[in-house]
Each structure stands twice: as structure tokens, then as C-alpha cells.
Design a protein around this motif. Structure first.
Motif, PDB file in Angstrom:
ATOM      1  N   CYS A 278      15.112 -93.569 -35.420  1.00 33.45           N
ATOM      2  CA  CYS A 278      15.125 -94.408 -34.222  1.00 33.45           C
ATOM      3  C   CYS A 278      13.739 -94.417 -33.570  1.00 33.45           C
ATOM      4  CB  CYS A 278      16.152 -93.894 -33.221  1.00 33.45           C
ATOM      5  SG  CYS A 278      17.793 -93.654 -33.938  1.00 33.45           S
ATOM      6  N   ASN A 279      13.308 -95.591 -33.114  1.00 35.69           N
ATOM      7  CA  ASN A 279      12.008 -95.705 -32.448  1.00 35.69           C
ATOM      8  C   ASN A 279      12.140 -95.726 -30.935  1.00 35.69           C
ATOM      9  OD1 ASN A 279      10.555 -95.885 -34.893  1.00 35.69           O
ATOM     10  ND2 ASN A 279      11.167 -98.031 -35.095  1.00 35.69           N
ATOM     11  N   ASN A 280      13.329 -96.015 -30.459  1.00 37.79           N
ATOM     12  CA  ASN A 280      13.568 -96.100 -29.026  1.00 37.79           C
ATOM     13  C   ASN A 280      14.034 -94.747 -28.491  1.00 37.79           C
ATOM     14  OD1 ASN A 280      15.862 -96.524 -26.851  1.00 37.79           O
ATOM     15  ND2 ASN A 280      14.370 -98.197 -26.603  1.00 37.79           N
ATOM     16  N   TYR A 281      13.455 -94.306 -27.358  1.00 37.34           N
ATOM     17  CA  TYR A 281      13.745 -92.995 -26.785  1.00 37.34           C
ATOM     18  C   TYR A 281      15.230 -92.809 -26.468  1.00 37.34           C
ATOM     19  CZ  TYR A 281      14.005 -89.406 -23.123  1.00 37.34           C
ATOM     20  OH  TYR A 281      14.359 -88.317 -22.354  1.00 37.34           O
ATOM     21  N   ALA A 284      17.380 -92.885 -29.586  1.00 37.10           N
ATOM     22  CA  ALA A 284      17.198 -91.674 -30.395  1.00 37.10           C
ATOM     23  C   ALA A 284      18.056 -90.537 -29.871  1.00 37.10           C
ATOM     24  CB  ALA A 284      15.728 -91.269 -30.405  1.00 37.10           C
ATOM     25  N   GLU A 333       7.740 -89.682 -24.814  1.00 32.58           N
ATOM     26  CA  GLU A 333       8.874 -90.335 -25.468  1.00 32.58           C
ATOM     27  C   GLU A 333       8.689 -90.357 -26.988  1.00 32.58           C
ATOM     28  OE1 GLU A 333      10.008 -94.086 -23.913  1.00 32.58           O
ATOM     29  OE2 GLU A 333      10.390 -93.333 -21.890  1.00 32.58           O
ATOM     30  N   GLU A 334       7.448 -90.510 -27.416  1.00 28.40           N
ATOM     31  CA  GLU A 334       7.163 -90.537 -28.847  1.00 28.40           C
ATOM     32  C   GLU A 334       7.537 -89.211 -29.505  1.00 28.40           C
ATOM     33  OE1 GLU A 334       3.378 -91.238 -31.904  1.00 28.40           O
ATOM     34  OE2 GLU A 334       3.131 -91.506 -29.743  1.00 28.40           O
ATOM     35  N   VAL A 337      11.336 -88.743 -29.687  1.00 27.74           N
ATOM     36  CA  VAL A 337      11.952 -89.468 -30.802  1.00 27.74           C
ATOM     37  C   VAL A 337      11.792 -88.683 -32.093  1.00 27.74           C
ATOM     38  CG1 VAL A 337      11.785 -91.538 -32.235  1.00 27.74           C
ATOM     39  CG2 VAL A 337      11.699 -91.748 -29.750  1.00 27.74           C
TER      40      VAL A 337
END
Length: 416
Positions: A278-281, A284, A333-334, A337
Motif C-alpha cells: 500500500c502507498n497510502n498511509y 496501509a 507517512e512514508e 507505510v
């Protein structure tokens, strides 16, 4: 010079633990094998007195172990092992100051060899009688194998008078593996007091070898499939693990081989399923929690089975839950994830390993059940044909007896 290296060794040891350890929770704070393991470790060494000093290496590690012991006992046990290694390093440094580098190291090697010989003797003469006992004794054997490899490496350095950082890593690693083997062996002994009895040792090994071979075949077939469809890069990590799996198998560590096979299989499935990443916080974290709840359905089957401990799966699900907590705490956030992705991966591997442990136990019980079935022609055993003969004979005797009684009754009535 050796004192300088001792200051840096803890970081290297942590790396060594990650590389060589097998990626392997308790539902609540009730006593489990993992709480026992942690508590025994805590009682065996004066950790508390040593870690009263905040400046001592591993102070935070020790306190983290104490803090998490109730919910994450296996992870806390491993944290105490890190503290144990730090203590070893400090003790060795003291011996070097007292007796000199060569004498202190030589004595350390001799004592380690004695400890290794003693635990090998105990484990080699040990017969597991329950499935949980089998799980822990195989872990003890793995640690003995590691200890032997580390010790041989350290002796090579020592004989060449090359007591560098790598030498110290292997030397401390060998002692640590022996220490773990002792703990697993004691736990295996306790688990041997259960009610579930395994089959004869030779039959058990044949059964384990067969299941291990099947798992190796599954991993190989899965790797081949994804390579054939052009996804070679996704199976490279599992391909590396496959060599280790085969090594465990050839050395008779079948349970360890099976658990690593389950790890390799689940890792391929995770790496080849892009939708898990997942790329979205927010997505994820939601996905991570969903997978943890999903895997708990399988893990509860382990927790509710007194004959199965599944240490590999328990270790990983603890890590998955801790990583989920970390993912919620980190500011970036990165990074969150990324950590959530690690948690999902660990969850899926834990589920596969838990299933493998439960299926292996069932396979052994089914084989045991077959062996206990009455066989035709066995001396003194009851066989279906013989039982039928007895039943027919009994019926004939009953019919004859009734007929005689009826004839006798008629004759009596006629005479009367």
C-alpha cells in the motif's frame, strides 16, 4: 586492541542475529511456554543488578524486555538474550585486562567447547514424546549446529592469531547459541510430560523426513512457476532460503526445514501480490490491521492447542504486532507505510508457519493412528475375519442351544 573491538561488537552481533535467526504471542498474560522461557532467563542471570546503571550497554533493551514481557514474551526473551551477549562482552573484556588477550580468549574457547559438548550429549540422547517437545528440541539442535559453526570459525581466526572483530562476533555468537540451546532443551523436557505420545523414533523421523521433502518440493515448484512466467526477481529471496532449507533437511532438522519452507512459500506469495503493498498511509494501516485480525484466526488454533507451541509462527506474529504499533507511531507517512508492509509480510508468513505446524501434528497423529490399527495376521491381534468367525460360531451355538431347549420343552409337554 581487543578492548576497542569489544566496544563495537554489539552492533555486529545484532546484525548476525538478524542474518542467522529463523524468521519465525500470547493472547493474554496467562502463562505460556514463552513466558516460562522469559522468566527462566530473567532468574538465571543478575540482569536487574547490572542494569541498575543507565550507562550500561543494553539498558534500554533490558527495560523494553521487562515492559513487553506480558504481551510479547518471546520477543522479550530475545531482548534478554541481547543483554546476555552484552554481559558476555564485558566479562571477556575484564578477563583480557586480568590475564591478557591470548590467555583470556583461549580459556573462553575451552569453556565454550566444554559447554557445547555437554549440551550435545544431552540433546543427542533425548527422545521427544510430545509434538511440542519435538518443536523445541529441533530448535535446540539448530542452535547447537550454529554454535558449532561459529566456534569453528572463531578457532580458525584464533589459530592464525587474527583476533579481529569477526573473530569476536563468532566467539560470542557460539556461546550465545549454546545458551539458547540449553533454554530450549529445558523447555522441551517440560513439554515431554504431556499426554500426547509420538510414534517410535525411527517411524517419526521417516514421517518428518517425508513431510519435509514434500515442503521442499512445494517451494521448488513455486519458484519454478514464477520464474517461468518472468517474475524471477520476486523469488530470489526465497531461492536463497531454499539452500538453507535443504541444509537443515540433510542434517535431520526436519521441523526447522518445514518451518523455513513455509516461510519461503509465504514470502513468494507476498512478493508476487502487488495489492498487498500500500502507498497510502491510512490504507496501509487499515490493511495491516485487517491482516493481523485475519491471521489471528489461525493463531488462535495454536493458542488453543496445548500440544502445539509453533515458536516460529509465534515469534513472527509478535513482531508483526509490534511493527504495526511502530507504524502508527512514526511521524513520516512514508516510513509508516514501509513498516506496515513489513508487518503484513510477517503476518502472512506467521500464518503459513502456524498452518504448517498444525498440519504436521495431524500428519504424525494420522500415521500413529495407522500404526495402531489391528493388522491381518498379527500374532495375538484381533483381525476382522477372526472376529467374524467368532461371531458366527456364537450365533450357531445360540441357535443350537435354543433348538435343544425347544425340543426338550415339547418332549416334556408331550410326556406330561
Amino acid at each position: 586492541m581487543i578492548k576497542k573491538r569489544l566496544l563495537n561488537i554489539f552492533v555486529l552481533l545484532f546484525f548476525l542475529i538478524i542474518v542467522f535467526s529463523d524468521f519465525s504471542y500470547a493472547v493474554n498474560a496467562e502463562e505460556t511456554s514463552y513466558h516460562t522461557l522469559f522468566q527462566r532467563e530473567l532468574e538465571l542471570f543478575p540482569f536487574s543488578s547490572i542494569y541498575e546503571n543507565e550507562s550500561f550497554d543494553g539498558f534500554n533493551t533490558y527495560n523494553q524486555a521487562i515492559e513487553n514481557a506480558s504481551d510479547y514474551p518471546f520477543t522479550s526473551y530475545k531482548l534478554l538474550l541481547e543483554c546476555y551477549r552484552v554481559i558476555l562482552i564485558h566479562e571477556l573484556a575484564k578477563e583480557v585486562e586480568r590475564y591478557g588477550e591470548e590467555k583470556a580468549v583461549e580459556t573462553f574457547i575451552i569453556n565454550t567447547e566444554k559447554d557445547l559438548f555437554n549440551i550435545m550429549l544431552q540433546v543427542n540422547n533425548y527422545i521427544p514424546l510430545t509434538f511440542a517437545s519435538l518443536e523445541w528440541i529441533d530448535l535446540a539442535k539448530r542452535e547447537i549446529r550454529n554454535a558449532n559453526e561459529y566456534l569453528n570459525q572463531s578457532k580458525e581466526y584464533f589459530n592464525k592469531n587474527n583476533m579481529n572483530t569477526s573473530f569476536l562476533v563468532y566467539l560470542i555468537g557460539s556461546n550465545s547459541s549454546i545458551h539458547k540451546a540449553k533454554g530450549f532443551f529445558l523447555l522441551s523436557n517440560e513439554k515431554n510430560e504431556g499426554n500426547t505420545t509420538l510414534m517410535e523414533t525411527s517411524d517419526l523421523l521417516d514421517n518428518l523426513e517425508s513431510v519435509s521433502s514434500e515442503w521442499i518440493g512445494i517451494v521448488e515448484a513455486t519458484i519454478d512457476f514464477y520464474e517461468d512466467i518472468g517474475l524471477k526477481e520476486f523469488v530470489l529471496p526465497s531461492k536463497d532460503v531454499l539452500n538453507l532449507i535443504k541444509s537443515y533437511h540433510s542434517n535431520g532438522l526436519y521441523y526447522v526445514s518445514i518451518m523455513n519452507s513455509a516461510y519461503a512459500k509465504a514470502l513468494i506469495e507476498y512478493n508476487t501480490q502487488g495489492h498487498l503493498l500500500c502507498n497510502n498511509y491510512s490504507q496501509a494501516l487499515t490493511s495491516c490491521e485487517t491482516y493481523l485480525n485475519y491471521v489471528d484466526l489461525t493463531m488462535n488454533m495454536v493458542y488453543n492447542n496445548p500440544d502445539v507451541d509453533a515458536p516460529f509462527a509465534v515469534s513472527l506474529i509478535e513482531q508483526a504486532k509490534l511493527h504495526f504499533q511502530d507504524a502508527k507511531k512514526v511521524e513520516s507517512e512514508e516510513n509508516s507505510v514501509i513498516i506496515a508492509g513489513i508487518s503484513i509480510q510477517e503476518s502472512l508468513i506467521a500464518r503459513e508457519q502456524a498452518k504448517a505446524a498444525l498440519e504436521l501434528k495431524n500428519a504424525i497423529e494420522q500415521e500413529l493412528s495407522k500404526d495402531n490399527q489391528p493388522k491381518k495376521g498379527d500374532n495375538g491381534d484381533s483381525v476382522p475375519g477372526f472376529e467374524l468367525i467368532i461371531l458366527v460360531a456364537a450365533l450357531l451355538i445360540t441357535v443350537i442351544t435354543l433348538r435343544k431347549n425347544m425340543l426338550g420343552k415339547k418332549k416334556f409337554e408331550k410326556e406330561s
